[in-house]
Design an enzyme around this catalytic site. Structure first.
Site, PDB file in Angstrom:
ATOM      1  N   GLU A 169    -114.233  47.053 -79.121  1.00 41.52           N
ATOM      2  CA  GLU A 169    -112.956  47.772 -79.188  1.00 41.52           C
ATOM      3  C   GLU A 169    -111.786  46.876 -78.774  1.00 41.52           C
ATOM      4  O   GLU A 169    -110.709  46.938 -79.374  1.00 41.52           O
ATOM      5  CB  GLU A 169    -113.006  49.013 -78.290  1.00 41.52           C
ATOM      6  CG  GLU A 169    -114.025  50.056 -78.685  1.00 41.52           C
ATOM      7  CD  GLU A 169    -113.651  50.802 -79.954  1.00 41.52           C
ATOM      8  OE1 GLU A 169    -114.470  51.596 -80.440  1.00 41.52           O
ATOM      9  OE2 GLU A 169    -112.541  50.598 -80.472  1.00 41.52           O
ATOM     10  N   GLU A 200    -109.849  56.419 -92.222  1.00 35.85           N
ATOM     11  CA  GLU A 200    -110.706  55.835 -93.262  1.00 35.85           C
ATOM     12  C   GLU A 200    -110.360  56.312 -94.673  1.00 35.85           C
ATOM     13  O   GLU A 200    -110.386  55.523 -95.624  1.00 35.85           O
ATOM     14  CB  GLU A 200    -112.179  56.127 -92.954  1.00 35.85           C
ATOM     15  CG  GLU A 200    -112.756  55.326 -91.816  1.00 35.85           C
ATOM     16  CD  GLU A 200    -112.307  55.826 -90.455  1.00 35.85           C
ATOM     17  OE1 GLU A 200    -112.347  55.040 -89.486  1.00 35.85           O
ATOM     18  OE2 GLU A 200    -111.909  57.019 -90.364  1.00 35.85           O
TER      19      GLU A 200
END
Length: 684
Positions: free
Chosen positions: A314, A582
């Site tokens: 991350e 997405e």
């Protein structure tokens, strides 16, 4: 002698021990009738005439009074009401509180992503006890532009005729409804602002500023005809960013994530994730004032010399990727210096027996470790950091960063345990072998492995054959084992395989795949990759279209049985939406490569749904609990950093007419939407 005159009634008053008096009022009421009878006929006629006249006047004024009561209140009136004047709540709706004012607390609808409950919700400081109205069901109707309302002149007194009364009342009601729709829609503790795209405010970007580097051109505006007139979709996205940034700046400045409902923040690593994730988005949108504020914070306040454990994956994709991308766009050495400092502090993660990195690293102490509950790392974590580390080596001329991530790629390439190119979700940091074999997915824990195979090949000048080989083999494995069609509408989707048992389950994360397939086809791969991309893009669109809020759930299940049922089935635990990027990411790729405007229209619908159900008054957007309930979506009180770093960035690029704005022949996007340059020649 006459007897005494007889009285009609006797007035009698009794008292009890508690001093409660009793009065024979029944007989007194009868005396009123006697007095009426004592009036002359003329007097009684005059009284009856006056009563009849009042009744007629009341009937004449009734329609006007009725319309005035039916018309909704002016939002400006009740917004300015104080606590004493306005405490009315709709049935079943709890009051919004202001903890500072000592009001009764109400928990925010829907849990936070973390197990611990989040703080109580609060409203704007200027009206703690506002009227909360349930959000109406989603209806596609045309809102009148303020300039589109008819211009009326008042002629005479409104009470002259019933017709004029009704006309004025109707106009008043129409104006109030328009203002209400444009001003405020609310649901259970979160004041949500309706989309105001019909009249976007002036852009802050009109201010004079330094020119962008030659590699980055400012985008054109994209006027698009919709039912309410011409709407600048680019400016609408800018407005959404400004609104989100306002909430972050006001309530979470320099922190990792905004909690827009409670007007507070949450910390994950203490590295200002949202601010750094949004840097290149601000540059691309030409929001120079906001960018300058963020740069000042990075220069003065961002430090990596702190005793904190961060997640390698991350931190790499959000912080390291964000700094590298911003350096390329702005040419500012500050961002490269910070990236180099961070990259060196992440290197201890690779000091493992297998050279497969640990998931967590303490950037202050220089130590690393796996999670407390396992010695495994997820495959996506260790194979989706290559773009960033490779680019850091190229910029600094220090090969160590590229060497450690290339070693991971080489080991995964030759590992046993794959299934026609599909890989398990976990890998052990001690043995370097796959674990939990037999479970294959393109969703969480594995998704970006497949994405980075293709993107590394493109980044490096299309010379690393092992990467291309693994990618093509994996897509063939997807077609063979994970590809299915729904029974009702024959939608193509990607499922999961669990020890040879197929599960018709697809994470929203999998909607990265249409864009990746299209990118591969654009770079010379088989045309059937684009055919599959078109089919999957339609499915991802339906994951939004078939939901009552117009927003996709986190996980969808698909019906394989033919019939009239729905294609998309959502389980109660999967109905949340985290503002994920997405689908709009793939829409961006599909439009760039096909020029089919339907992909822009689909993205526009998604943006409007975000504005309708996740936009929080005062600043920020919130994830929600239930995409199937437009009346109570249930705010989660969290705005993920990727909403600014990815979702709004891809929407902006989708609506831009400038194909040279981050040309896909010059830039490759990491999995957090941070653009990095495609190398002009093969890596040394």
């Amino acid at each position: 002698m006459y007897p005494p005159s007889r009285k009609d009634f006797i007035s009698l008053t009794l008292s009890d021990p508690h001093s409660h008096a009793y009065n024979n009022g029944k007989h007194r009421r009868q005396s009123c009738w006697r007095k009426w009878k004592q009036l002359s006929r003329l007097q009684r006629s005059l009284i009856l005439f006056l009563l009849a006249l009042l009744l007629i006047l009341g009937l004449l004024s009734y329609p006007s009074i009725r319309e005035q009561w039916r018309a909704p209140p002016d939002p400006e009136d009740w917004l300015d009401a104080n606590d004493r004047d306005l405490n009315v709540l709709a049935p079943g709706v709890d009051p919004v509180l202001d903890p500072a004012a000592g009001k009764v607390p109400v928990p925010v609808a829907g849990p936070h992503l973390a197990p611990a409950p989040h703080p109580d919700a609060e409203t704007e400081p200027r009206g703690p006890n506002l009227l909360i109205l349930p959000k109406p069901p989603l209806k596609k109707k045309t809102l009148l532009n303020r300039r589109g309302l008819p211009s009326l002149q008042k002629e005479g007194n409104v009470s002259d005729t019933v017709g004029k009364q009704e006309e004025a009342a109707a106009v008043q009601q129409e104006e109030a409804e328009v203002e209400k729709d444009k001003k405020i829609v609310s649901w259970r503790g979160a004041m949500i602002e309706a989309d105001q795209a019909t009249e976007p405010p002036p852009s802050a970007t009109v201010k004079e500023a330094a020119a962008l580097p030659a590699a980055v051109n400012l985008p054109d505006t994209v006027p698009v005809e919709v039912s309410t007139g011409t709407v600048d979709r680019l400016e609408t996205v800018r407005d959404a960013f400004r609104h989100a940034w306002k909430g972050y700046k006001d309530h979470a400045w320099g922190r990792d994530e905004l909690k827009p409902i409670s007007k507070s923040f949450s910390e994950w690593f203490g590295l200002g994730l949202t601010l750094i994730d949004a840097l290149d988005t601000m540059w691309i949108m030409d929001l120079k004032e906001e960018f300058a504020e963020a740069r000042s914070w990075i220069e003065k306040d961002l430090t990596f010399s702190k005793n904190v454990d961060v997640n390698l994956f991350e931190t790499t994709i959000r912080v390291l990727g964000g700094l590298l991308s911003t350096y390329h766009l702005s040419g500012d050495q500050l961002f490269l210096d910070k990236a180099k400092d961070l990259g060196s502090r992440l290197m201890p993660a690779f000091k493992t027996p297998s050279k497969i990195p640990f998931s967590d690293v303490n950037i202050g102490k220089g130590t690393a470790h796996p999670p407390r509950w396992t010695s495994d790392s997820t495959l996506a974590e260790v194979t989706s950091i290559q773009l960033e580390f490779r680019e850091l080596s190229r910029l600094t001329q220090d090969p160590q960063y590229q060497e450690v991530v290339n070693e991971v790629t080489k080991q995964v390439h030759k590992l046993p345990g794959k299934h026609d190119g599909l890989v398990p979700m976990f890998i052990n940091t001690n043995s370097g072998q796959f674990t939990h074999k037999g479970v294959f997915t393109l969703g969480a824990r594995a998704d970006s492995y497949y994405e980075y195979l293709l993107k590394q090949w493109i980044q490096g000048g299309k010379t690393e054959d092992d990467l291309l080989e693994d990618y093509i083999q994996a897509i063939e494995g997807v077609k063979k084992h994970l590809l299915r069609q729904t029974g009702p509408s024959r939608l193509t989707f990607i499922g999961e395989l669990n020890h040879n048992r197929f599960n018709p389950k697809m994470d929203h994360l999998v909607c990265f795949l249409p864009g990746t397939l299209a990118l591969g086809a654009h770079n010379g791969l088989s045309g059937d990759h684009m055919d599959l991309a078109v089919q999957l893009m339609e499915t991802c669109h339906q994951m939004y279209q078939q939901m009552e809020t117009g927003l996709s759930p986190e996980i969808a299940h698909f019906s394989l049985q033919p019939g009239d049922g729905q294609d998309v089935v959502v389980k109660p635990a999967d109905r949340h939406n985290l503002l994920r990027p997405e689908t709009v990411e793939s829409l961006f790729y599909m439009f760039r490569f096909t020029k089919d405007t339907k992909y822009r229209d689909w993205g526009w619908d998604i943006l409007q749904s975000f504005n309708n159900y996740t936009k929080v008054s005062g600043g920020g957007y919130t994830s929600i609990n239930n995409v199937r309930d437009p009346k109570n979506p249930g705010p989660r009180d969290k705005m993920e950093s990727f909403f600014l770093g990815e979702t709004l960035k891809y929407l902006y690029l989708l609506f831009s007419n400038d194909t040279e704005l981050l040309s896909l022949d010059k830039f490759i996007f990491n999995t957090e939407a941070h653009p990095l340059p495609i190398w002009p020649s093969a890596p040394k």
